[in-house]
Design a protein around this motif. Structure first.
Motif, PDB file in Angstrom:
ATOM      1  N   TYR A  62       0.809  -1.214   0.000  1.00 53.70           N
ATOM      2  CA  TYR A  62       0.000   0.000   0.000  1.00 53.70           C
ATOM      3  C   TYR A  62       0.844   1.266   0.000  1.00 53.70           C
ATOM      4  O   TYR A  62       0.324   2.352  -0.199  1.00 53.70           O
ATOM      5  CB  TYR A  62      -0.924   0.010   1.226  1.00 53.70           C
ATOM      6  N   SER A  63       2.163   1.126   0.205  1.00 54.13           N
ATOM      7  CA  SER A  63       3.017   2.310   0.218  1.00 54.13           C
ATOM      8  C   SER A  63       3.761   2.492  -1.094  1.00 54.13           C
ATOM      9  O   SER A  63       4.709   3.236  -1.169  1.00 54.13           O
ATOM     10  CB  SER A  63       4.032   2.203   1.365  1.00 54.13           C
ATOM     11  N   SER A  64       3.347   1.818  -2.157  1.00 53.42           N
ATOM     12  CA  SER A  64       4.138   1.775  -3.382  1.00 53.42           C
ATOM     13  C   SER A  64       4.410   3.159  -3.978  1.00 53.42           C
ATOM     14  O   SER A  64       5.537   3.505  -4.262  1.00 53.42           O
ATOM     15  CB  SER A  64       3.419   0.898  -4.416  1.00 53.42           C
ATOM     16  N   LEU A  65       3.362   3.960  -4.181  1.00 56.66           N
ATOM     17  CA  LEU A  65       3.544   5.259  -4.819  1.00 56.66           C
ATOM     18  C   LEU A  65       4.411   6.161  -3.966  1.00 56.66           C
ATOM     19  O   LEU A  65       5.245   6.911  -4.471  1.00 56.66           O
ATOM     20  CB  LEU A  65       2.181   5.904  -5.074  1.00 56.66           C
ATOM     21  N   TYR A  66       4.262   6.087  -2.657  1.00 59.49           N
ATOM     22  CA  TYR A  66       5.091   6.873  -1.757  1.00 59.49           C
ATOM     23  C   TYR A  66       6.566   6.485  -1.932  1.00 59.49           C
ATOM     24  O   TYR A  66       7.447   7.339  -1.995  1.00 59.49           O
ATOM     25  CB  TYR A  66       4.642   6.624  -0.323  1.00 59.49           C
ATOM     26  N   ASN A  67       6.820   5.185  -2.045  1.00 54.74           N
ATOM     27  CA  ASN A  67       8.200   4.724  -2.154  1.00 54.74           C
ATOM     28  C   ASN A  67       8.843   5.166  -3.457  1.00 54.74           C
ATOM     29  O   ASN A  67      10.020   5.519  -3.496  1.00 54.74           O
ATOM     30  CB  ASN A  67       8.249   3.197  -2.048  1.00 54.74           C
ATOM     31  N   ILE A  68       8.070   5.131  -4.558  1.00 56.74           N
ATOM     32  CA  ILE A  68       8.628   5.544  -5.849  1.00 56.74           C
ATOM     33  C   ILE A  68       9.101   6.993  -5.791  1.00 56.74           C
ATOM     34  O   ILE A  68      10.159   7.350  -6.283  1.00 56.74           O
ATOM     35  CB  ILE A  68       7.573   5.383  -6.958  1.00 56.74           C
ATOM     36  N   ARG A  69       8.304   7.845  -5.162  1.00 54.71           N
ATOM     37  CA  ARG A  69       8.653   9.255  -5.111  1.00 54.71           C
ATOM     38  C   ARG A  69       9.837   9.508  -4.191  1.00 54.71           C
ATOM     39  O   ARG A  69      10.680  10.350  -4.463  1.00 54.71           O
ATOM     40  CB  ARG A  69       7.442  10.056  -4.618  1.00 54.71           C
ATOM     41  N   LYS A  70       9.950   8.754  -3.118  1.00 58.46           N
ATOM     42  CA  LYS A  70      10.946   9.057  -2.093  1.00 58.46           C
ATOM     43  C   LYS A  70      12.300   8.402  -2.347  1.00 58.46           C
ATOM     44  O   LYS A  70      13.338   8.975  -2.025  1.00 58.46           O
ATOM     45  CB  LYS A  70      10.411   8.600  -0.725  1.00 58.46           C
ATOM     46  N   PHE A  71      12.292   7.205  -2.941  1.00 60.65           N
ATOM     47  CA  PHE A  71      13.521   6.431  -2.996  1.00 60.65           C
ATOM     48  C   PHE A  71      14.134   6.418  -4.393  1.00 60.65           C
ATOM     49  O   PHE A  71      13.436   6.476  -5.392  1.00 60.65           O
ATOM     50  CB  PHE A  71      13.265   4.998  -2.529  1.00 60.65           C
ATOM     51  N   ALA A  72      15.470   6.311  -4.412  1.00 60.41           N
ATOM     52  CA  ALA A  72      16.212   6.269  -5.671  1.00 60.41           C
ATOM     53  C   ALA A  72      16.096   4.874  -6.269  1.00 60.41           C
ATOM     54  O   ALA A  72      16.625   3.915  -5.723  1.00 60.41           O
ATOM     55  CB  ALA A  72      17.677   6.625  -5.426  1.00 60.41           C
ATOM     56  N   LEU A  73      15.412   4.766  -7.398  1.00 60.53           N
ATOM     57  CA  LEU A  73      15.181   3.470  -8.035  1.00 60.53           C
ATOM     58  C   LEU A  73      15.578   3.520  -9.508  1.00 60.53           C
ATOM     59  O   LEU A  73      15.599   4.590 -10.122  1.00 60.53           O
ATOM     60  CB  LEU A  73      13.705   3.065  -7.930  1.00 60.53           C
ATOM     61  N   ASP A  74      15.882   2.340 -10.064  1.00 63.07           N
ATOM     62  CA  ASP A  74      16.131   2.205 -11.499  1.00 63.07           C
ATOM     63  C   ASP A  74      15.046   1.391 -12.185  1.00 63.07           C
ATOM     64  O   ASP A  74      14.824   1.538 -13.383  1.00 63.07           O
ATOM     65  CB  ASP A  74      17.484   1.515 -11.748  1.00 63.07           C
ATOM     66  N   CYS A  75      14.385   0.523 -11.428  1.00 58.54           N
ATOM     67  CA  CYS A  75      13.521  -0.467 -12.061  1.00 58.54           C
ATOM     68  C   CYS A  75      12.353  -0.821 -11.157  1.00 58.54           C
ATOM     69  O   CYS A  75      12.504  -0.902  -9.933  1.00 58.54           O
ATOM     70  CB  CYS A  75      14.357  -1.716 -12.377  1.00 58.54           C
ATOM     71  N   LEU A  76      11.176  -1.018 -11.765  1.00 54.12           N
ATOM     72  CA  LEU A  76      10.004  -1.572 -11.082  1.00 54.12           C
ATOM     73  C   LEU A  76       9.747  -2.962 -11.651  1.00 54.12           C
ATOM     74  O   LEU A  76       9.756  -3.156 -12.853  1.00 54.12           O
ATOM     75  CB  LEU A  76       8.769  -0.698 -11.315  1.00 54.12           C
TER      76      LEU A  76
END
Length: 625
Positions: A515-529
């Motif tokens: 349930y925190s997915s969208l929050y995590n995308i915005r906050k954390f440095a990612l390369d891939c989903l």
């Protein structure tokens, strides 16, 4: 909608004017993107009109925010992070936030002396703090301004509603007092046994959960009455009920200080009490059993009481689950009733075959590396268009000499609960890095458990292993789940930022299930989903699953992230994902997990279609998972 532009370069102000002018091209592009992401809209109204206010230095911007009142307040402020001379963007953002906590801040930067987490600490909250990199696109500025001004407007409307509701609170206070009295009565009924007025099972489980988390040893006893059915059958249920009330009163008087007694149902009682050790706990339970083993006068009849008990002593910091404590006490009670009524039995692991097997697995796993029972298999990750093999996900397998092939779903959780997960993780990383030396250019994706990720020296440990192997960091992808970062989001954000700075790739696994997915995308440095397999499975059957997959793909593309669809098992799924724009695919339809030698052959061949024999051989392998 007032927007504050803070930048020391006049050319940048011209760029903002160009981006946010009410040009028809911008409106059409924005509507087309909204229709693509969320479906066609029936709203034919005009795009928002922005009133731009320009400041060339940080202090000038702070003064403008301080002077804005009422409807003249700013909805959004775009702030350049580097503005010599004077205060920089970080300090400007901090002062603006102190004056107006409701304004949405957008940090615009091409290079910053500060990490996003440092700016967030002084200019939060994070849900009102956003980032845009220079150079930016027109659509990016328009989308951000549109979304944040509309959000600001909605927030103000909500604040007005809250203020209106607050005015009505006083009128509801009298009703609240009456409801509170009724609630107390209902709460008592919900947590107490109606026959004995002792705490019931619900209250007991809640209390047991607190005892498990405490730092003191305690005992739990499960007790039931011997030959109670005979009392009901001979003298009737009224006599049985009276006997239960009598026994409950006796146990309540006998329970050690600080303990509690609950009726779980029927003639079964549960007891919690602090204890210094097993011997003292046994003595306390034996004393309570003795008190219940007396003659009682019930409705003029003489009834002989008796009870048996199962006992569990729990030491602090053992990580036991409340349900498991109750299960163990129940097993001990069953043993007491089988062996000798009127006695207490202390739980030991011989009473539970499942626990014995778990301990055997844990012991075997500790020797599996040295015994050479572990191996890695590799599942290809391919590009959606050409089916070029760009990477492999490393997956662990255990072929136990004693138990045969053991599923990772069984042994990984056991390893996670102990320090074995670090030994296994180090072995997997070492094997995967060795494989990279044989591949022409692909990267390897390695899963890291939450416990590994929270390791104090996680970043340094991974960097040291990669340096020792002589492998470029960009060829290692660290796969984590939301569980690994959600417990301590601030620490996780800092860890991921440092990992990313070192050049490693970061993938968020099983995306869409938390349930925190969208929050995590915005906050954390990612390369891939990585889209969870459950959504891919449902694409052909459920419109909702298809919509979720398409939304994740669009979201990933908009953020510049790779999107990997896991669990691709049919050609129809391949075509649907291609149409949706998914960048990479992974699944049995393309290749099952394959042995190291076959993975090297496939890496050298580069394309799945050019290696049909290899892929077909992998599908027939008995070592897949």
């Amino acid at each position: 909608m007032r927007i504050l532009i803070v930048d020391d370069e006049p050319a940048m102000h011209d760029s903002y004017r160009h981006c946010l002018s009410p040009a028809p091209s911008h409106e059409a592009g924005l509507r087309a993107m909204a229709d693509e992401l969320f479906g066609a809209s029936n709203d034919d109204g005009p795009a928002p009109h922005f009133e731009l206010v320009h400041a060339h230095q940080g202090q000038e911007a702070v003064d403008l925010v301080a002077a804005a009142k009422g409807e003249d307040r700013f909805a959004v402020a775009f702030i350049d992070v580097r503005m010599p001379p004077g205060i920089d963007g970080r300090e400007t953002a901090r002062r603006i936030r102190a004056i107006d906590p409701d304004v949405n801040l957008v940090i615009v930067t091409g290079f910053s002396d500060y990490a996003p987490i440092e700016i967030g600490r002084v200019a939060g909250p994070v849900d009102k703090l956003f980032y845009i990199a220079k150079p930016f696109e027109i659509e990016e500025i328009v989308q951000t301004a549109t979304a944040l001004t509309q959000r600001w407007s909605v927030d103000r409307q909500l604040a007005a509603v809250r203020a209106e509701l607050a005015d009505k609170v006083e009128a509801l206070e009298e009703q609240a007092h009456e409801l509170a009295a009724n609630e107390m009565k209902a709460l008592h009924l919900a947590n107490h046994d109606p026959l004995t007025d002792a705490p019931n099972r619900l209250a007991f489980v809640r209390s047991l959960s607190g005892w498990v988390r405490a730092d003191e040893p305690f005992a739990m006893a499960m007790m039931d009455l011997d030959r109670f059915k005979l009392v009901n059958d001979t003298f009737g249920h009224l006599a049985g009920d009276e006997m239960l009330r009598t026994i409950c009163d006796i146990l309540s008087a006998q329970v050690p200080d600080g303990g509690m007694i609950a009726r779980l149902g029927g003639d079964e009682f549960a007891i919690l009490f602090p204890t210094p050790g097993t011997e003292a706990a046994v003595m306390e339970v034996e004393r309570m059993i003795h008190a219940c083993s007396a003659n009682f006068r019930i409705f003029g009849h003489s009834l002989q009481g008796g009870a048996s008990a199962g006992l569990v002593v729990v030491e602090p910091d053992t990580g036991v689950d409340p349900t498991d404590v109750m299960r163990r006490a129940d097993l001990a009670l069953n043993d007491a009733k089988k062996s000798a009524r009127g006695s207490v039995r202390v739980f030991d692991e011989s009473m539970d075959g499942a626990i014995r097997f778990r301990r055997a697995i844990e012991g075997g796993l500790s020797n599996a590396i040295e015994a050479g029972e572990l191996r890695l298999v590799y599942q290809p990750i391919v590009s959606h268009d050409t089916l070029e093999v760009v990477a492999f996900e490393a997956l662990m397998r255990w072929d136990s000499a004693e138990y045969g092939s053991i599923s990772p779903a069984m042994f990984i959780p056991i390893a996670e609960e102990s320090n074995l997960i670090h030994d296994l993780g180090d072995w997997v990383l070492g094997e995967a890095l060795t494989m990279l030396e044989r591949w022409p250019g692909q990267y390897v994706s390695v899963n890291f458990s939450p416990r590994q990720f929270r390791r104090p020296n996680f970043v340094g440990h991974v960097v040291e292993r990669v340096d020792r192997a002589g492998i470029a960091p960009s060829r290692l992808q660290i796969e984590i789940t939301e569980t690994a970062i959600f417990d301590d989001a601030e620490r996780a954000a800092d860890t991921l930022y440092r990992v990313r700075q070192m050049g490693f790739r970061i993938a968020l696994d099983d995306f869409g299930t938390g349930y925190s997915s969208l929050y995590n995308i915005r906050k954390f440095a990612l390369d891939c989903l990585k889209i969870d397999k459950s959504f891919i499975d449902g694409m052909g059957r459920e419109r909702e699953s298809a919509a979720i997959v398409q939304s994740i793909i669009h979201l990933g593309r908009a953020l510049g992230l790779e999107v990997v669809a896991e669990g691709v098992e049919t050609e129809a799924q391949v075509q649907a994902l291609r149409i949706a724009g998914c960048s990479h695919l992974q699944g049995f339809h393309l290749s099952r997990p394959i042995e190291a030698a076959r993975a090297t052959e496939l890496a050298e061949a580069r394309f799945i279609e050019a290696s049909a024999m290899i892929a077909e051989g992998a599908r027939g392998s008995g070592t897949v998972g």
